[in-house]
Write a protein that holds these residues in place. Structure first.
Motif, PDB file in Angstrom:
ATOM      1  N   PRO A   5       4.328   0.889  -7.174  1.00  0.00           N
ATOM      2  CA  PRO A   5       4.888   1.914  -6.307  1.00  0.00           C
ATOM      3  C   PRO A   5       6.403   2.001  -6.359  1.00  0.00           C
ATOM      4  CG  PRO A   5       4.105   0.057  -4.996  1.00  0.00           C
ATOM      5  CD  PRO A   5       3.718  -0.194  -6.426  1.00  0.00           C
ATOM      6  N   GLY A   6       7.075   1.011  -6.799  1.00  0.00           N
ATOM      7  CA  GLY A   6       8.529   1.046  -6.864  1.00  0.00           C
ATOM      8  C   GLY A   6       9.147   0.435  -5.625  1.00  0.00           C
ATOM      9  N   GLU A   7      10.447   0.271  -5.687  1.00  0.00           N
ATOM     10  CA  GLU A   7      11.140  -0.381  -4.589  1.00  0.00           C
ATOM     11  C   GLU A   7      11.387   0.550  -3.414  1.00  0.00           C
ATOM     12  OE1 GLU A   7      14.662  -2.222  -5.995  1.00  0.00           O
ATOM     13  OE2 GLU A   7      13.630  -3.213  -7.632  1.00  0.00           O
ATOM     14  N   ASP A   8      11.476   1.857  -3.642  1.00  0.00           N
ATOM     15  CA  ASP A   8      11.800   2.789  -2.562  1.00  0.00           C
ATOM     16  C   ASP A   8      10.570   3.255  -1.783  1.00  0.00           C
ATOM     17  OD1 ASP A   8      10.837   4.092  -4.754  1.00  0.00           O
ATOM     18  OD2 ASP A   8      12.060   5.881  -4.472  1.00  0.00           O
ATOM     19  N   VAL A   9       9.392   2.807  -2.106  1.00  0.00           N
ATOM     20  CA  VAL A   9       8.173   3.198  -1.402  1.00  0.00           C
ATOM     21  C   VAL A   9       7.836   2.115  -0.377  1.00  0.00           C
ATOM     22  CG1 VAL A   9       5.720   3.687  -1.637  1.00  0.00           C
ATOM     23  CG2 VAL A   9       7.315   4.492  -3.362  1.00  0.00           C
ATOM     24  N   ILE A  10       7.549   2.559   0.860  1.00  0.00           N
ATOM     25  CA  ILE A  10       7.199   1.634   1.929  1.00  0.00           C
ATOM     26  C   ILE A  10       5.692   1.672   2.113  1.00  0.00           C
ATOM     27  CG2 ILE A  10       7.464   1.099   4.371  1.00  0.00           C
ATOM     28  CD1 ILE A  10      10.167   2.520   4.236  1.00  0.00           C
ATOM     29  N   ALA A  11       5.076   0.509   2.129  1.00  0.00           N
ATOM     30  CA  ALA A  11       3.630   0.432   2.343  1.00  0.00           C
ATOM     31  C   ALA A  11       3.368   0.448   3.851  1.00  0.00           C
ATOM     32  CB  ALA A  11       3.070  -0.836   1.727  1.00  0.00           C
ATOM     33  N   VAL A  12       2.525   1.363   4.329  1.00  0.00           N
ATOM     34  CA  VAL A  12       2.204   1.500   5.747  1.00  0.00           C
ATOM     35  C   VAL A  12       0.856   0.851   5.999  1.00  0.00           C
ATOM     36  CG1 VAL A  12       1.760   3.118   7.612  1.00  0.00           C
ATOM     37  CG2 VAL A  12       3.478   3.654   5.887  1.00  0.00           C
ATOM     38  N   GLN A  13       0.832  -0.041   6.976  1.00  0.00           N
ATOM     39  CA  GLN A  13      -0.426  -0.690   7.329  1.00  0.00           C
ATOM     40  C   GLN A  13      -1.172   0.223   8.291  1.00  0.00           C
ATOM     41  OE1 GLN A  13       0.024  -4.587   9.000  1.00  0.00           O
ATOM     42  NE2 GLN A  13      -2.151  -4.812   9.388  1.00  0.00           N
ATOM     43  N   ARG A  14      -2.348   0.662   7.936  1.00  0.00           N
ATOM     44  CA  ARG A  14      -3.104   1.628   8.713  1.00  0.00           C
ATOM     45  C   ARG A  14      -3.810   1.003   9.909  1.00  0.00           C
ATOM     46  NH1 ARG A  14      -1.485   6.374   7.208  1.00  0.00           N
ATOM     47  NH2 ARG A  14      -1.415   6.707   4.998  1.00  0.00           N
ATOM     48  N   ALA A  15      -4.218  -0.220   9.827  1.00  0.00           N
ATOM     49  CA  ALA A  15      -4.937  -0.881  10.912  1.00  0.00           C
ATOM     50  C   ALA A  15      -4.636  -2.363  10.839  1.00  0.00           C
ATOM     51  CB  ALA A  15      -6.439  -0.646  10.791  1.00  0.00           C
ATOM     52  N   PRO A  16      -4.762  -3.051  11.957  1.00  0.00           N
ATOM     53  CA  PRO A  16      -4.547  -4.497  11.886  1.00  0.00           C
ATOM     54  C   PRO A  16      -5.601  -5.153  11.009  1.00  0.00           C
ATOM     55  CG  PRO A  16      -4.978  -3.783  14.152  1.00  0.00           C
ATOM     56  CD  PRO A  16      -5.043  -2.589  13.273  1.00  0.00           C
ATOM     57  N   GLU A  17      -5.278  -6.288  10.547  1.00  0.00           N
ATOM     58  CA  GLU A  17      -6.213  -7.032   9.720  1.00  0.00           C
ATOM     59  C   GLU A  17      -7.455  -7.371  10.533  1.00  0.00           C
ATOM     60  OE1 GLU A  17      -6.057  -7.859   6.475  1.00  0.00           O
ATOM     61  OE2 GLU A  17      -4.280  -6.595   6.411  1.00  0.00           O
ATOM     62  N   PRO A  18      -8.630  -7.276   9.955  1.00  0.00           N
ATOM     63  CA  PRO A  18      -9.844  -7.583  10.712  1.00  0.00           C
ATOM     64  C   PRO A  18      -9.881  -9.038  11.152  1.00  0.00           C
ATOM     65  CG  PRO A  18     -10.335  -7.224   8.399  1.00  0.00           C
ATOM     66  CD  PRO A  18      -8.888  -6.899   8.589  1.00  0.00           C
ATOM     67  N   GLY A  19     -10.555  -9.253  12.303  1.00  0.00           N
ATOM     68  CA  GLY A  19     -10.688 -10.604  12.838  1.00  0.00           C
ATOM     69  C   GLY A  19      -9.510 -10.957  13.717  1.00  0.00           C
ATOM     70  N   VAL A  21      -7.438 -12.384  17.231  1.00  0.00           N
ATOM     71  CA  VAL A  21      -7.424 -12.050  18.663  1.00  0.00           C
ATOM     72  C   VAL A  21      -7.419 -10.539  18.870  1.00  0.00           C
ATOM     73  CG1 VAL A  21      -6.142 -12.326  20.807  1.00  0.00           C
ATOM     74  CG2 VAL A  21      -6.240 -14.206  19.179  1.00  0.00           C
ATOM     75  N   GLY A  22      -6.653  -9.811  18.052  1.00  0.00           N
ATOM     76  CA  GLY A  22      -6.589  -8.349  18.194  1.00  0.00           C
ATOM     77  C   GLY A  22      -7.933  -7.691  17.980  1.00  0.00           C
ATOM     78  N   GLY A  23      -8.683  -8.154  17.018  1.00  0.00           N
ATOM     79  CA  GLY A  23     -10.007  -7.586  16.758  1.00  0.00           C
ATOM     80  C   GLY A  23     -10.972  -7.861  17.893  1.00  0.00           C
ATOM     81  N   ALA A  24     -10.893  -9.053  18.476  1.00  0.00           N
ATOM     82  CA  ALA A  24     -11.772  -9.382  19.614  1.00  0.00           C
ATOM     83  C   ALA A  24     -11.428  -8.538  20.827  1.00  0.00           C
ATOM     84  CB  ALA A  24     -11.660 -10.870  19.943  1.00  0.00           C
ATOM     85  N   TYR A  25     -10.124  -8.305  21.065  1.00  0.00           N
ATOM     86  CA  TYR A  25      -9.744  -7.472  22.202  1.00  0.00           C
ATOM     87  C   TYR A  25     -10.219  -6.041  22.010  1.00  0.00           C
ATOM     88  CZ  TYR A  25      -7.136  -4.928  25.676  1.00  0.00           C
ATOM     89  OH  TYR A  25      -6.809  -4.116  26.708  1.00  0.00           O
ATOM     90  N   ARG A  26     -10.060  -5.518  20.803  1.00  0.00           N
ATOM     91  CA  ARG A  26     -10.516  -4.155  20.536  1.00  0.00           C
ATOM     92  C   ARG A  26     -12.020  -4.039  20.722  1.00  0.00           C
ATOM     93  NH1 ARG A  26      -7.271  -4.832  16.437  1.00  0.00           N
ATOM     94  NH2 ARG A  26      -8.920  -4.922  14.889  1.00  0.00           N
ATOM     95  N   ALA A  27     -12.737  -5.069  20.398  1.00  0.00           N
ATOM     96  CA  ALA A  27     -14.197  -5.018  20.500  1.00  0.00           C
ATOM     97  C   ALA A  27     -14.678  -5.171  21.939  1.00  0.00           C
ATOM     98  CB  ALA A  27     -14.814  -6.110  19.632  1.00  0.00           C
TER      99      ALA A  27
END
Length: 177
Positions: A5-19, A21-27
């Motif tokens: 992707p090159g150095e000027d492209v920013i990768a956007v995280q669409r959702a938190p990683e599965p599993g 504490v965050g996943g348990a709260y969402r569930a």
């Protein structure tokens, strides 16, 4: 060759990683919030009205029984038979037949009056459009909700029934209720 992707492209995280504490709260978090509300309401006592001796209070903007009005000083009817209420009614439950006022038979303040004014309450959806459409404030909707009957023909309110004073049987809610 793999895509870079090159150095000027920013990768956007669409959702938190599965599993985790965050996943348990969402569930389970919203489920626990709902259960908290449910269990909190279980301890409250129900409000019981001994109907028909005690009437259920209605809000001030409640739309109930229709009422036609007269002028206070001259006792002439406010309705001039313009049929705007019938045109505005989405349920087509209002019937207005206009007639001409004569000097010896004066019914309303205008040139015409409603010779026949009927509302079929078995078809009415109590939307209030008739009240809004009337340029003379001739028809309003009150707070009375006890209008049931065993015969459909008795649910057609005539002009005389609408001009009569309805019984004020229904209490209004206060602002703290």
């Amino acid at each position: 060759m793999a895509w870079n992707p090159g150095e000027d492209v920013i990768a956007v995280q669409r959702a938190p990683e599965p599993g985790g504490v965050g996943g348990a709260y969402r569930a389970f978090g919203e489920t626990l919030r709902g259960l908290k509300t449910t269990f909190g309401r279980m301890l409250e006592r129900p409000i019981v009205y001994q109907y028909p001796e005690e009437k259920v209070p209605v809000y001030p903007r409640f739309r109930g029984r229709h009422k036609l009005h007269r002028f206070e000083d001259s006792k002439l009817e406010k309705c001039v038979g313009c049929s705007l209420c019938a045109a505005a009614c989405p349920a087509d439950c209002i019937r207005v037949v206009a007639a001409e006022n004569t000097p010896e038979h004066r019914v309303s303040a205008g040139e015409r009056y409603a010779a026949v004014y009927e509302i079929n309450l078995s078809r009415c959806i109590f939307c209030g459009y008739c009240e809004v459409a009337c340029p003379f404030d001739a028809i309003t909707m009150g707070h009375d909700y006890e209008m049931s009957d065993y015969n459909r023909d008795d649910l057609i309110f005539t002009k005389e029934m609408l001009l009569a004073e309805p019984l004020e049987r229904t209490p209004l809610r206060t602002e703290d209720e």
